[in-house]
Design an enzyme around this catalytic site. Structure first.
Site, PDB file in Angstrom:
ATOM      1  N   SER A   7       0.796  -1.229   0.000  1.00 35.56           N
ATOM      2  CA  SER A   7       0.000   0.000   0.000  1.00 35.56           C
ATOM      3  C   SER A   7       0.829   1.279   0.000  1.00 35.56           C
ATOM      4  CB  SER A   7      -0.968   0.008   1.191  1.00 35.56           C
ATOM      5  OG  SER A   7      -2.021  -0.897   0.955  1.00 35.56           O
ATOM      6  N   LYS A  11       0.420   3.566  -3.041  1.00 32.52           N
ATOM      7  CA  LYS A  11      -0.678   4.513  -3.209  1.00 32.52           C
ATOM      8  C   LYS A  11      -0.205   5.958  -3.367  1.00 32.52           C
ATOM      9  CE  LYS A  11      -4.366   1.848  -0.945  1.00 32.52           C
ATOM     10  NZ  LYS A  11      -3.763   0.514  -1.043  1.00 32.52           N
ATOM     11  N   TYR A  68     -11.259   1.819   3.572  1.00 24.98           N
ATOM     12  CA  TYR A  68      -9.974   1.565   2.933  1.00 24.98           C
ATOM     13  C   TYR A  68     -10.184   0.535   1.837  1.00 24.98           C
ATOM     14  CZ  TYR A  68      -4.927   0.963   2.611  1.00 24.98           C
ATOM     15  OH  TYR A  68      -3.620   0.938   2.175  1.00 24.98           O
TER      16      TYR A  68
END
Length: 403
Positions: free
Chosen positions: A59, A62, A172
């Site tokens: 992640s 991102k 999320y």
């Protein structure tokens, strides 16, 4: 490295020696020249780590993806708040989830609100993750292409309903993978190619596939780049060592499409170049006006309530612990501190992490930024989190910013 890391140095070396992690990379700087940390720690029996070791970011992918999209906003090619449904037909067709039958068939109602780039970047567009929401998990299981099986299509990987009306909640999820699709469809090139030219190239981290180690297509990397990868490590018991398992399935393994939310591999030196650029506001990536917006709260009251609920769950308290009462929101790329209650995070500090216990932070008010890299699963490992906390606190201490 300029200067000596004393206590933190000993702590991190001890951690790789006792099996907490096979290797750790830390890099940090401040604006005033008091902090200049750049060091890799390796165990004597594991794969050697260097500042240029290539890791799965999960992640942490991102933030670069969001920066790429914001560059398109900077250029006037798209706006943060227009309806971008025409660019994302597979997402636009999804309704709002009401229920899921025993066989995994979802019941939905039509979406009313527009899907916007701001909503996708801030996880407030309704696009969830099937491994975090049990209802989406049942829908995904019924499709017969469960977690980890689809590697070549963002559309097929996240082909399920929205969890709420865009702009009216927070979850999320896969929004940043959709942001990557927006970049591709507006720019006309792959997310990988766009970032090489517009993100990593301007940062001096390589502008072509032979020199740029940051990529979403790790299996297509050069032999030299592949040789810089390290295996993922897994901890079998809370008190046991993290053991490297070459070839074990990981989130980025086998991807043949650009998953902007989780598919990137890069070195911590690559990633630090990005966060430091945003700290010092050097204009290499974004205009100063756009960069300032990255560090501003973006959520509606309803979305912020759901964010705070999520951040209060036990798992997230381990990943991002904070004393009760520290106010948070979401910026254009990460979790945003919007209060002054923390012992070192200042108002406007932006941060996030990756599944394999990596993290980054940018605090413009305190004038510091840093990255912590490791390859240890599962996410939120308490022993790793204690090391991350110690690293962050040491950066602020060195900068003279502990309260």
């Amino acid at each position: 490295m300029n200067g000596k890391m004393t206590t933190l140095d000993d702590l991190l070396q001890s951690a790789v020696d006792d099996g907490t992690a096979p290797g750790i990379v830390v890099i940090a700087k401040d604006k005033d020249g008091k902090v200049d940390i750049a060091k890799a720690f390796s165990s004597a029996t594991g794969t050697p780590y260097t500042l240029d070791t290539i890791m799965e970011l999960s992640s942490m992918s991102k933030l670069p993806t969001c920066i790429a999209a914001l560059q398109l906003v900077d250029k006037g090619l798209i706006t943060l708040d227009e309806d971008i449904s025409p660019l994302l037909p597979s997402l636009a067709k999804q309704g709002i989830l009401l229920d899921v039958a025993e066989d995994g068939t979802p019941t939905t109602r039509p979406r009313r609100n527009p899907i916007t780039l701001r909503g996708l970047i801030t996880h407030s567009a309704g696009a969830g993750y099937h491994f975090l929401d049990a209802r989406l998990g049942r829908v995904k299981a019924a499709q017969g292409n469960g977690a980890g099986q689809v590697k070549d299509s963002v559309d097929r990987s996240f082909d399920y309903p929205l969890l709420y009306e865009p702009g009216e909640g927070w979850a999320y999820g896969s929004g940043t993978d959709r942001v990557g699709q927006v970049v591709e469809r507006v720019s006309g090139v792959s997310l990988d190619a766009y970032m090489r030219q517009n993100v990593w190239g301007p940062l001096g981290r390589g502008g072509d596939s032979d020199t740029c180690s940051a990529t979403f297509l790790a299996d297509d990397a050069t032999p030299e780049m592949r040789a810089r990868r390290v295996p993922m490590a897994f901890r079998g018991t809370p008190d046991g060592p993290a053991v490297e398992k070459p070839g074990a399935p990981t989130p980025a393994a086998g991807l043949s499409a650009c998953y902007g939310g989780h598919g990137m591999v890069a070195s911590m030196a690559d990633y630090f170049a990005l966060v430091h650029s945003l700290l010092v506001d050097d204009g290499k990536l974004l205009s100063r006006q756009m960069a300032a917006q990255v560090f501003e709260p973006q959520l509606s009251p309803a979305s912020k309530r759901e964010l705070l609920r999520f951040m209060g769950t036990p798992a997230m308290q381990v990943m991002f612990p904070a004393p009760a009462g520290v106010d948070r929101d979401y910026g254009l790329g990460g979790l945003l501190v919007v209060g002054d209650e923390h012992e070192y995070w200042r108002k406007g500090a932006l941060m996030w992490g990756g599944a394999a216990n990596l993290t980054w932070f940018i605090d413009r008010a305190a004038g510091v930024c840093g990255v912590f890299g490791a390859q240890v699963l599962s996410p939120g490992d308490p022993r790793m989190r204690s090391l991350i906390n110690a690293f962050q606190a040491d950066v602020y201490r060195r900068a003279g910013k502990l309260t």
